[in-house]
Design a protein around this motif. Structure first.
Motif, PDB file in Angstrom:
ATOM      1  N   THR A 113     -61.544 -87.582 -68.818  1.00 52.83           N
ATOM      2  CA  THR A 113     -60.917 -87.268 -67.448  1.00 52.83           C
ATOM      3  C   THR A 113     -61.695 -88.430 -66.605  1.00 52.83           C
ATOM      4  OG1 THR A 113     -63.056 -86.340 -67.136  1.00 52.83           O
ATOM      5  CG2 THR A 113     -60.770 -85.173 -67.948  1.00 52.83           C
ATOM      6  N   TYR A 114     -60.971 -89.346 -65.743  1.00 52.66           N
ATOM      7  CA  TYR A 114     -61.033 -90.406 -65.140  1.00 52.66           C
ATOM      8  C   TYR A 114     -60.501 -89.791 -63.510  1.00 52.66           C
ATOM      9  CZ  TYR A 114     -60.176 -92.226 -69.499  1.00 52.66           C
ATOM     10  OH  TYR A 114     -60.093 -92.375 -70.710  1.00 52.66           O
ATOM     11  N   SER A 115     -62.439 -90.399 -62.202  1.00 56.35           N
ATOM     12  CA  SER A 115     -61.878 -90.329 -61.581  1.00 56.35           C
ATOM     13  C   SER A 115     -62.068 -91.490 -60.399  1.00 56.35           C
ATOM     14  CB  SER A 115     -63.103 -89.637 -60.660  1.00 56.35           C
ATOM     15  OG  SER A 115     -63.808 -89.422 -60.992  1.00 56.35           O
ATOM     16  N   TRP A 116     -61.574 -91.613 -59.345  1.00 55.87           N
ATOM     17  CA  TRP A 116     -62.000 -93.282 -58.466  1.00 55.87           C
ATOM     18  C   TRP A 116     -61.835 -92.808 -57.036  1.00 55.87           C
ATOM     19  CZ3 TRP A 116     -59.059 -97.882 -58.705  1.00 55.87           C
ATOM     20  CH2 TRP A 116     -59.704 -99.315 -58.088  1.00 55.87           C
ATOM     21  N   HIS A 117     -63.626 -92.999 -56.313  1.00 56.24           N
ATOM     22  CA  HIS A 117     -63.419 -92.339 -54.553  1.00 56.24           C
ATOM     23  C   HIS A 117     -64.219 -93.634 -53.890  1.00 56.24           C
ATOM     24  CE1 HIS A 117     -62.669 -90.871 -50.710  1.00 56.24           C
ATOM     25  NE2 HIS A 117     -61.742 -90.666 -51.410  1.00 56.24           N
ATOM     26  N   THR A 118     -63.842 -93.570 -52.756  1.00 52.29           N
ATOM     27  CA  THR A 118     -65.618 -93.650 -51.550  1.00 52.29           C
ATOM     28  C   THR A 118     -66.550 -93.156 -51.575  1.00 52.29           C
ATOM     29  OG1 THR A 118     -64.009 -93.255 -49.546  1.00 52.29           O
ATOM     30  CG2 THR A 118     -63.323 -95.146 -50.452  1.00 52.29           C
ATOM     31  N   GLY A 119     -66.303 -91.955 -51.731  1.00 51.64           N
ATOM     32  CA  GLY A 119     -67.677 -91.061 -51.607  1.00 51.64           C
ATOM     33  C   GLY A 119     -67.450 -89.861 -52.416  1.00 51.64           C
ATOM     34  N   ALA A 120     -68.256 -88.759 -52.043  1.00 54.44           N
ATOM     35  CA  ALA A 120     -68.160 -87.533 -52.702  1.00 54.44           C
ATOM     36  C   ALA A 120     -67.008 -86.932 -53.720  1.00 54.44           C
ATOM     37  CB  ALA A 120     -68.959 -86.103 -51.373  1.00 54.44           C
ATOM     38  N   ARG A 121     -66.029 -87.655 -53.186  1.00 57.62           N
ATOM     39  CA  ARG A 121     -64.573 -86.586 -54.081  1.00 57.62           C
ATOM     40  C   ARG A 121     -64.772 -87.854 -55.179  1.00 57.62           C
ATOM     41  NH1 ARG A 121     -60.674 -83.995 -50.939  1.00 57.62           N
ATOM     42  NH2 ARG A 121     -60.479 -85.006 -48.910  1.00 57.62           N
ATOM     43  N   ALA A 122     -65.613 -88.790 -55.717  1.00 51.93           N
ATOM     44  CA  ALA A 122     -65.417 -89.878 -56.620  1.00 51.93           C
ATOM     45  C   ALA A 122     -66.901 -88.799 -58.216  1.00 51.93           C
ATOM     46  CB  ALA A 122     -65.904 -90.822 -56.527  1.00 51.93           C
ATOM     47  N   PRO A 123     -67.490 -88.136 -57.822  1.00 51.71           N
ATOM     48  CA  PRO A 123     -67.985 -87.939 -58.914  1.00 51.71           C
ATOM     49  C   PRO A 123     -67.560 -86.494 -59.574  1.00 51.71           C
ATOM     50  CG  PRO A 123     -69.594 -87.925 -57.780  1.00 51.71           C
ATOM     51  CD  PRO A 123     -68.467 -88.134 -56.662  1.00 51.71           C
ATOM     52  N   GLN A 124     -67.507 -86.272 -60.636  1.00 55.06           N
ATOM     53  CA  GLN A 124     -66.625 -85.256 -61.287  1.00 55.06           C
ATOM     54  C   GLN A 124     -67.833 -83.997 -62.079  1.00 55.06           C
ATOM     55  OE1 GLN A 124     -64.368 -86.137 -64.911  1.00 55.06           O
ATOM     56  NE2 GLN A 124     -64.469 -88.112 -64.309  1.00 55.06           N
ATOM     57  N   ILE A 125     -67.301 -82.491 -62.039  1.00 55.52           N
ATOM     58  CA  ILE A 125     -67.903 -81.629 -62.331  1.00 55.52           C
ATOM     59  C   ILE A 125     -67.341 -80.110 -62.905  1.00 55.52           C
ATOM     60  CG2 ILE A 125     -69.846 -79.672 -61.422  1.00 55.52           C
ATOM     61  CD1 ILE A 125     -70.467 -81.201 -58.929  1.00 55.52           C
TER      62      ILE A 125
END
Length: 450
Positions: A113-125
């Motif tokens: 799984t991959y994610s990318w953002h400038t702030g709190a929307r980046a980490p994955q839980i």
């Protein structure tokens, strides 16, 4: 009668039958590393997830995010704040659940799984569950209050990448210690939790979800073609992403980007608003029509924040025609709305107002020789001041030449401070309806219409 099995044999049988040890590998990069951090491979274009069916089981997709297929296209977003290239749950929601139905049961080698953002929307839980659908009482879409483990699902792994950092690219690989498959499954369930955010904007921007078939083909990876151009004074950056249309990169580099570099500062000076600063970076992404959202596949381009998406099919066909002018129209919208604070503090103007500004600048200032906003005998009958785009641009040209030379500045100021029809009377001494009638009469006489 003595058992033929020794204790050692029983332990061996127990070890063989046990599930393989699952490991969760995470990678993080504060900058664009193409999701290759932590030794994790980048998103794949031909994994088993490509043909899987993704569905929201609980929670709600955010209105600003891309449709679910964006998490299986193998491309990933073009930049760190590209909502339409990511899937995320709605603001205020505490996450949600995504189910994945594979075309057939497969030996799942691993899941990324991959994610990318400038702030709190980046980490994955999230918690990952898997199933083959054969358990008694199996529930394919367990609601938020249902424990999947009681509905025929097996907990495979728990993921939390917050310890790696916040803003940036997060990659996760769920596999086994020995490299054997995770198991034979036909369904996956992602039970996603939101990150802590005081404004309720903590739902992860999921850029890609890959599922590898242990018996599938070798994975193919999408190669990004991105180049950044900096203005001569160093104030502005223009990022060109032509990964989906590399054949257009050189044309855009030579013909499109120099025009953007030249005109963007001009536009900022042309329609300034005190206290509002347009963004210093614009992201230009060439996308194939087939990978655009359904409602946008037929449009030449569109802007969202400081992101300008260009329909590569249109750009290719119109390299010597409307391609560059189309991009001029979109960067006007970046000046109008591209930064936080770009929205109006009063009544938002109708769409025809802002679209008319963008087309006036395009057709009457950038490429007046093209005469693309003319009133003709063919379109006269249907032309009204609020017809938007080219027609409204022509109306603006009439008002500017006869009544108010600073109309573009005033309209953009009204876009930020609040719009009202009463403003036309203040600016010109006439209502917009009176101006419309006068404009139509002038065109009627010019065209010789009885």
């Amino acid at each position: 009668m003595k058992s033929r099995f020794s204790l050692a044999t029983l332990l061996l049988v127990s070890t063989v039958c046990a599930d393989p040890a699952v490991k969760v590998t995470t990678g993080f990069s504060a900058t664009d590393a193409g999701f290759k951090s932590g030794g994790i491979r980048p998103p794949a274009m031909n994994d088993a997830g490509k043909d899987a069916f993704f569905r929201v089981v609980s929670g709600k997709a955010d209105e600003a995010c891309g449709v679910l297929p964006v998490v299986k296209d193998g491309r990933g977003p073009s930049n760190q704040d590209d909502p339409e290239a990511n899937f995320f749950f709605a603001n205020g929601d505490k996450g949600g659940r995504l189910s994945v139905e594979l075309k057939a049961p497969i030996e799942v080698k691993d899941i990324a799984t991959y994610s990318w953002h400038t702030g709190a929307r980046a980490p994955q839980i999230y918690k990952l569950y898997a199933a083959d659908g054969t358990a008694p009482g199996f529930n394919a879409e367990p609601a938020a209050e249902v424990d999947p483990a009681t509905a025929g699902w097996k907990l495979v792994a728990e993921v939390d990448t917050r310890k790696n950092g916040e803003a940036g690219q997060h990659s996760v690989l769920i596999s086994t210690e020995g490299g054997e498959p995770l198991g034979k499954y036909s369904r996956l369930l992602f039970d996603v939790a939101a990150n802590d955010n005081p404004h309720g904007q903590g739902n992860t921007f999921f850029s890609e979800i890959d599922i590898t078939d242990a018996k599938g083909p070798a994975l193919q990876h999408f190669e990004k073609k991105v180049e950044t151009f900096t203005s001569k004074d160093g104030k502005f950056k223009y990022v060109l992403n032509s990964s989906e249309s590399p054949d257009l990169h050189e044309w855009a580099k030579v013909h499109l980007m120099p025009v953007m570099e030249d005109w963007y500062p001009k536009l900022i000076e042309m329609i300034p608003v005190d206290g509002y600063t347009p963004p210093d970076t614009i992201n230009f992404t060439m996308k194939l029509a087939t990978t655009l959202p359904g409602h946008a596949q037929g449009v030449p381009a569109f802007a969202s924040g400081n992101n300008v998406t260009l329909n590569a099919n249109f750009m290719r066909d119109q390299q010597g025609g409307e391609a560059i002018g189309c991009a001029i129209h979109e960067i006007v919208h970046v000046v109008q709305f591209g930064s936080p604070g770009g929205s109006t503090r009063g009544q938002r103007p109708p769409t025809w107002v802002t679209e008319g500004v963008a087309d006036y600048i395009r057709w009457f200032l950038f490429e007046p020789q093209a005469k693309g906003a003319e009133i003709t005998q063919r379109n006269f009958a249907s032309a009204n001041y609020d017809s938007s785009y080219r027609i409204t641009a022509n109306f603006y040209d009439f008002v500017i030449k006869k009544y108010e030379k600073d109309l573009m500045k005033k309209l953009n100021l009204a876009t930020h401070q609040g719009y009202s029809e009463d403003l036309w009377k203040q600016w010109t001494g006439k209502t917009v309806q009176e101006l419309d009638a006068e404009w139509k009469a002038a065109n009627k006489e010019r065209l010789g219409i009885q």
